[in-house]
Structure formats: structure tokens, C-alpha cells
Design a protein around this motif. Sequence first.
Motif, mmCIF file in Angstrom:
data_model
loop_
_atom_site.group_PDB
_atom_site.id
_atom_site.type_symbol
_atom_site.label_atom_id
_atom_site.label_comp_id
_atom_site.label_asym_id
_atom_site.label_seq_id
_atom_site.Cartn_x
_atom_site.Cartn_y
_atom_site.Cartn_z
ATOM 1 N N LYS A 84 0.827 -1.216 0.000
ATOM 2 C CA LYS A 84 0.000 0.000 0.000
ATOM 3 C C LYS A 84 0.857 1.261 0.000
ATOM 4 C CE LYS A 84 -4.178 -1.820 2.169
ATOM 5 N NZ LYS A 84 -5.037 -1.816 3.371
ATOM 6 N N LEU A 85 1.916 1.270 0.816
ATOM 7 C CA LEU A 85 2.769 2.457 0.878
ATOM 8 C C LEU A 85 3.565 2.634 -0.408
ATOM 9 C CD1 LEU A 85 3.290 4.664 3.029
ATOM 10 C CD2 LEU A 85 5.444 3.499 3.504
ATOM 11 N N MET A 86 4.043 1.524 -0.994
ATOM 12 C CA MET A 86 4.777 1.618 -2.260
ATOM 13 C C MET A 86 3.874 2.160 -3.360
ATOM 14 S SD MET A 86 7.440 -1.601 -2.426
ATOM 15 C CE MET A 86 6.232 -2.897 -2.235
ATOM 16 N N ALA A 87 2.614 1.753 -3.368
ATOM 17 C CA ALA A 87 1.675 2.247 -4.374
ATOM 18 C C ALA A 87 1.324 3.708 -4.124
ATOM 19 C CB ALA A 87 0.410 1.396 -4.363
ATOM 20 N N LEU A 88 1.192 4.082 -2.857
ATOM 21 C CA LEU A 88 0.802 5.441 -2.497
ATOM 22 C C LEU A 88 1.868 6.464 -2.874
ATOM 23 C CD1 LEU A 88 -1.438 7.072 -1.015
ATOM 24 C CD2 LEU A 88 -0.154 6.700 1.095
ATOM 25 N N TYR A 89 3.144 6.122 -2.659
ATOM 26 C CA TYR A 89 4.229 7.074 -2.893
ATOM 27 C C TYR A 89 5.167 6.685 -4.037
ATOM 28 C CZ TYR A 89 2.856 9.108 1.564
ATOM 29 O OH TYR A 89 2.153 9.695 2.575
ATOM 30 N N SER A 90 4.894 5.609 -4.740
ATOM 31 C CA SER A 90 5.754 5.137 -5.831
ATOM 32 C C SER A 90 7.201 5.001 -5.370
ATOM 33 C CB SER A 90 5.674 6.066 -7.038
ATOM 34 O OG SER A 90 4.361 6.123 -7.525
ATOM 35 N N ILE A 91 7.379 4.246 -4.301
ATOM 36 C CA ILE A 91 8.724 4.026 -3.771
ATOM 37 C C ILE A 91 9.089 2.557 -3.891
ATOM 38 C CG2 ILE A 91 8.731 6.000 -2.205
ATOM 39 C CD1 ILE A 91 7.964 4.142 0.077
ATOM 40 N N SER A 92 10.372 2.286 -3.749
ATOM 41 C CA SER A 92 10.877 0.920 -3.912
ATOM 42 C C SER A 92 10.744 0.123 -2.621
ATOM 43 C CB SER A 92 12.352 0.963 -4.322
ATOM 44 O OG SER A 92 13.136 1.416 -3.234
#
Length: 143
Positions: free
Chosen positions: A68-76
Motif C-alpha cells: 500500500k505504501l509503495m503504491a501510495l508514494y511510488s517508492i521501492s
Amino acid sequence: MVSFDEDALRIFALLDDYDVLGAIKSWQFHSDFVLSSLSKMIINRDLLKIILLDEKADTEKLADYKNKLMALYSISDKEVAYFIFKGKLKNQAYNKESEPISILKKDGTIENLVDSSDQLQVRALSKAVTKYFICFPKVLLDT
């Protein structure tokens, strides 16, 4: 390997809380997402949510938070590890091996507090309590 001379160490020793806070205030505008986000979280007192658990953290739940956090902020996956992690806490209020409390009895003998006490409270304090935890940004509570 970095070597420090005496002048560098003397200047480093002069750093205090104000210097660190000043750096954090500056870092909140840095281009690095992790450094900027963590700095903003400290400045805004929006710290990670910590949930204490009696058992080990559910790996699926942790993976769900990470996705969820990777999708929310486009992070690795590497970057998300700074925001979402698990751990273990172990607390033992009294350890009779490392810091024993000894009682001098009237007959001159010395006895360990836990061994001489009839109180269950003292024995309970000598047992280790293990808790597990997960940490994640509070923004995930809304998703």
C-alpha cells in the motif's frame, strides 16, 4: 576508512540538539524521498504508528502495508523498509544473574531475594516478557 583529526572531533563534540534539529528542518526539503519524509514526520510530530503484539507479526499484514505504501508514494521495496518494519522487545524487570539482590539474614547467611521471598510479585518480576511490534506510517490507517 575515514579518519578524524583532533580538530574535527572537537567540532563534532560541539554539536547539540539545536544543530540536529536545524539539520532536520533543512532535510525536510531535500530531494531524497526517505530523508525528506522522515524529517517532515519528526518536525510535524507525525511519528510512526506502533502496534504491540503478543505473537510475532503477521508477514502477510506487513507485506500488505508495504504494498500500500509503495503504491501510495511510488517508492521501492528498499525505501519502504525505512517506514514499515517489525521487531521484538524483551523486558525483564529483575535479573537475578546479572544484578542479584542479596538479603543478609539474621543468622549471617546471604540469600538471593527471589529464593528467599515468598512474594509472587518478586518472582513475576524476574520472568522475561517478550512483546513483538510493527511500525508503519499513520497514513495507512486511512486506507
